[in-house]
Design a protein around this motif. Structure first.
Motif, short mmCIF file in Angstrom:
data_model
loop_
_atom_site.label_atom_id
_atom_site.label_comp_id
_atom_site.label_asym_id
_atom_site.label_seq_id
_atom_site.Cartn_x
_atom_site.Cartn_y
_atom_site.Cartn_z
N UNK A 52 0.12 -1.32 3.00
CA UNK A 52 -0.59 -0.75 1.28
C UNK A 52 -1.08 0.54 1.12
N UNK A 53 -1.12 0.48 -0.36
CA UNK A 53 -1.68 1.97 -0.36
C UNK A 53 -0.88 2.38 -2.12
N UNK A 54 -1.82 2.94 -2.58
CA UNK A 54 -1.28 3.27 -3.99
C UNK A 54 0.09 3.90 -4.33
N UNK A 208 -1.02 -7.32 -2.32
CA UNK A 208 -2.17 -7.41 -1.62
C UNK A 208 -1.88 -8.09 -1.64
N UNK A 209 -2.34 -9.88 -2.12
CA UNK A 209 -1.94 -10.82 -1.82
C UNK A 209 -1.23 -11.25 -0.74
N UNK A 267 -9.75 -5.84 0.05
CA UNK A 267 -9.13 -4.63 0.54
C UNK A 267 -8.89 -3.98 -1.41
N UNK A 268 -9.26 -4.51 -2.08
CA UNK A 268 -8.57 -4.22 -3.69
C UNK A 268 -9.76 -3.57 -3.69
N UNK A 269 -11.06 -3.80 -3.36
CA UNK A 269 -12.00 -2.69 -3.37
C UNK A 269 -11.93 -1.54 -2.93
N UNK A 272 -8.70 1.35 -5.07
CA UNK A 272 -9.37 1.94 -6.23
C UNK A 272 -9.92 3.65 -5.20
N UNK A 273 -10.34 3.35 -3.97
CA UNK A 273 -10.90 4.24 -3.29
C UNK A 273 -9.74 5.55 -2.68
N UNK A 274 -8.88 4.77 -2.42
CA UNK A 274 -7.83 5.82 -2.35
C UNK A 274 -6.59 6.73 -2.71
#
Lengths: 274, 263
Positions: A52-54, A208-209, A267-269, A272-274
């Motif tokens: 996972x990743x932006x 994510x889900x 993980x959602x949280x 946002x910071x990645x």
């Protein structure tokens, strides 16, 4: 024995300090992780691993390196027994499911076999088996242009399975699917993963889900940030979630589990910071 | 009916086959009416042209001339396809790209200045005409086909590499087989280019005949009815070959039609 106590087996894939620069910009910065065989008593247990990743963080680039399509500037990839991944041992289902447009579905699968050293007859037999298993035998004489999106995806996956490959990479397999199709694809991934004990499907996704529902392990790829919030070039693994150890794998009722929902939020949280 | 008319007149609307045929018929009729009622007295009437056509065909050997021209065009076409496809496929090799690009640029040259060197190379006569026609068509064919090969998405090559295909197999499946429909399509266009060059090429050595030589001879004597009759024959032959190429494309590449969105 609880799932958290399940033994993990040999290393199937080790990504060691892999770095990549494109046009002078650092894309991947010493990415390191490993995937181990999951072992369950008396059961063939493959696994699904999610990355996972932006957007734009370098997930697809990492997949291309794993598939041998790109060469990293530094680092090493090894398979079982700490040996380099043998040629042809990694499959790759691209995001838009490219198929040979001038070949029928059956021919597309046969070519995947003959490219890997199978005789034409062996490849045909294997292709027929896979088409039956993927409920595509009634489409064997169709051209790719005659297939729906879902059928095309299944053909693209089947094509990679004509010759067994331990590691199957999938780029955004959940994008643009309606809920029913998404469920079908998730079921298919799990089925394909469990076809062989040493199978690993690595999925790159933003969903994510869906990733949590199919995966045994989730890796998060992302960049560090300066105090003012601007990202520092070079993505690395920012988190590893062992869903088997958390009791969030190999069960049907995942979405009802408070731990699942909590992990999804977490993980959602972090996303946002990645 | 009203729905058909609306669909035919508004932009980006799909029309059925019957409407398409009706539209063709309407335009042909309009063209014929323009011709019949043309205010220019020097233009031959349809009746004069068809009388000239009958005379040319039955008394002045138009049939054998057509045969001569067809042989020339087909000969040049086979050479054009072979040379141009080889050059276009060679664009996958970096070392060959400058050569292919140079050939593509030659399309800006007219044939007139090339007659002398080509005569020295071929000795004149039929080989000269084949060489000139091949040159004229091959520069356009190579330009279009090389672009098709260069536009193949990287993903198609990567897909085959992941399947474990050798580079030779990738060349065959992705570059050669994967662009066959486009190659046939471009061949179709080049046949038209060949017909448009035929008068000039056959004019170089008229003794060997051909419809190009015939039309130049009729034009010299200002026999306009005969000139237009030959033009109609050229048009019909061109359309026939175009239809034949289209049928061949549908036979060899049925998948190509499945991908086309009809509007």
């Amino acid at each position: 024995m609880s799932v958290s106590e399940m033994p993990s087996g040999q290393v199937l894939l080790r990504v060691d300090e892999v770095s990549l620069r494109l046009g002078g910009t650092l894309i991947l910065d010493r990415v390191t992780f490993e995937v181990r065989d999951r072992i369950r008593q008396d059961q063939v247990t493959g696994q699904v691993v999610s990355l996972l990743g932006p957007s734009g963080v370098g997930k697809t680039r990492l997949l291309r390196i794993l598939a041998g399509l790109d060469t990293p500037d530094a680092g090493r990839l090894t398979g079982p027994d700490n040996r380099p991944l043998p040629p042809g041992s990694v499959g790759f289902v691209f995001q838009h499911y490219p198929l040979l447009r001038h070949r029928t579905v059956l021919e597309n699968l046969i070519i995947a076999g003959t490219c890997n050293g199978m005789t034409h007859d062996e490849a045909r037999q294997r292709a027929r088996q896979l088409l039956q298993r993927f409920q595509l035998d009634h489409r064997s004489s169709f051209y790719p242009a005659q297939l729906s999106g879902g059928q095309r995806q299944r053909v693209a996956i089947a094509q990679q399975l004509v010759r067994h490959k331990g590691l199957l990479l999938m780029d955004e397999p959940f994008s643009g699917l309606d809920p029913a199709a998404l469920e079908d694809v998730m079921r298919l991934l799990i089925e394909v993963a469990h076809m062989h004990e040493l199978n690993t499907i690595m999925v790159v996704t933003h969903d994510i889900r869906a990733a949590l529902l199919v995966s045994d392990t989730v890796f998060m790829l992302g960049r560090d940030r300066h105090p003012d919030g601007t990202p520092i070039p070079g993505a690395r693994i920012q988190g590893v979630y062992d869903l088997v150890a958390r009791g969030l794998a190999w069960r049907e009722d995942l979405e009802d589990q408070p731990a699942f929902l909590q992990l999804e939020r977490e993980i959602k949280g972090r996303f946002r910071s990645l | 009916m009203r729905h058909r008319i609306v669909a035919a007149l508004l932009p980006n609307r799909a029309i059925d086959r019957t409407t398409a045929l009706l539209l063709v018929a309407a335009w042909v009729l309009a063209a014929l009416l323009c011709w019949v009622f043309s205010p220019f007295a020097t233009l031959p009437t349809p009746a004069e042209v068809f009388a000239a056509l009958s005379d040319l065909w039955w008394r002045r050997g138009l049939g054998p001339e057509v045969g001569t021209t067809l042989k020339l065009i087909l000969h040049a076409l086979v050479l054009t396809v072979a040379i141009s496809l080889a050059l276009s496929y060679a664009t996958v090799i970096a070392a060959c790209r400058p050569l292919v690009e140079a050939v593509c640029k030659l399309r800006f040259l007219g044939l007139t200045g090339l007659i002398f060197p080509f005569t020295l190379l071929t000795g004149g006569g039929y080989p000269l005409k084949v060489a000139l026609l091949t040159f004229g068509m091959a520069t356009f064919f190579t330009t279009a086909m090389a672009q098709v090969v260069m536009d193949i998405p990287q993903e198609r090559f990567d897909h085959m590499r992941v399947l474990g295909a050798s580079e030779a197999r990738i060349l065959w499946e992705v570059v050669v087989r994967g662009t066959l429909d486009r190659a046939l399509d471009i061949t179709r266009q080049n046949v038209a280019i060949g017909w448009s060059m035929i008068t000039m090429v056959e004019g170089i050595s008229r003794a060997e005949g051909g419809v190009g030589a015939l039309i130049l001879n009729q034009n010299k004597h200002f026999r306009l009815a005969e000139v237009y009759a030959i033009l109609i024959v050229i048009l019909l032959l061109g359309l026939l070959m175009d239809y034949g190429m289209g049928a061949l494309e549908r036979l060899l590449c049925p998948y190509a039609h499945l991908e086309r969105v009809r509007r």
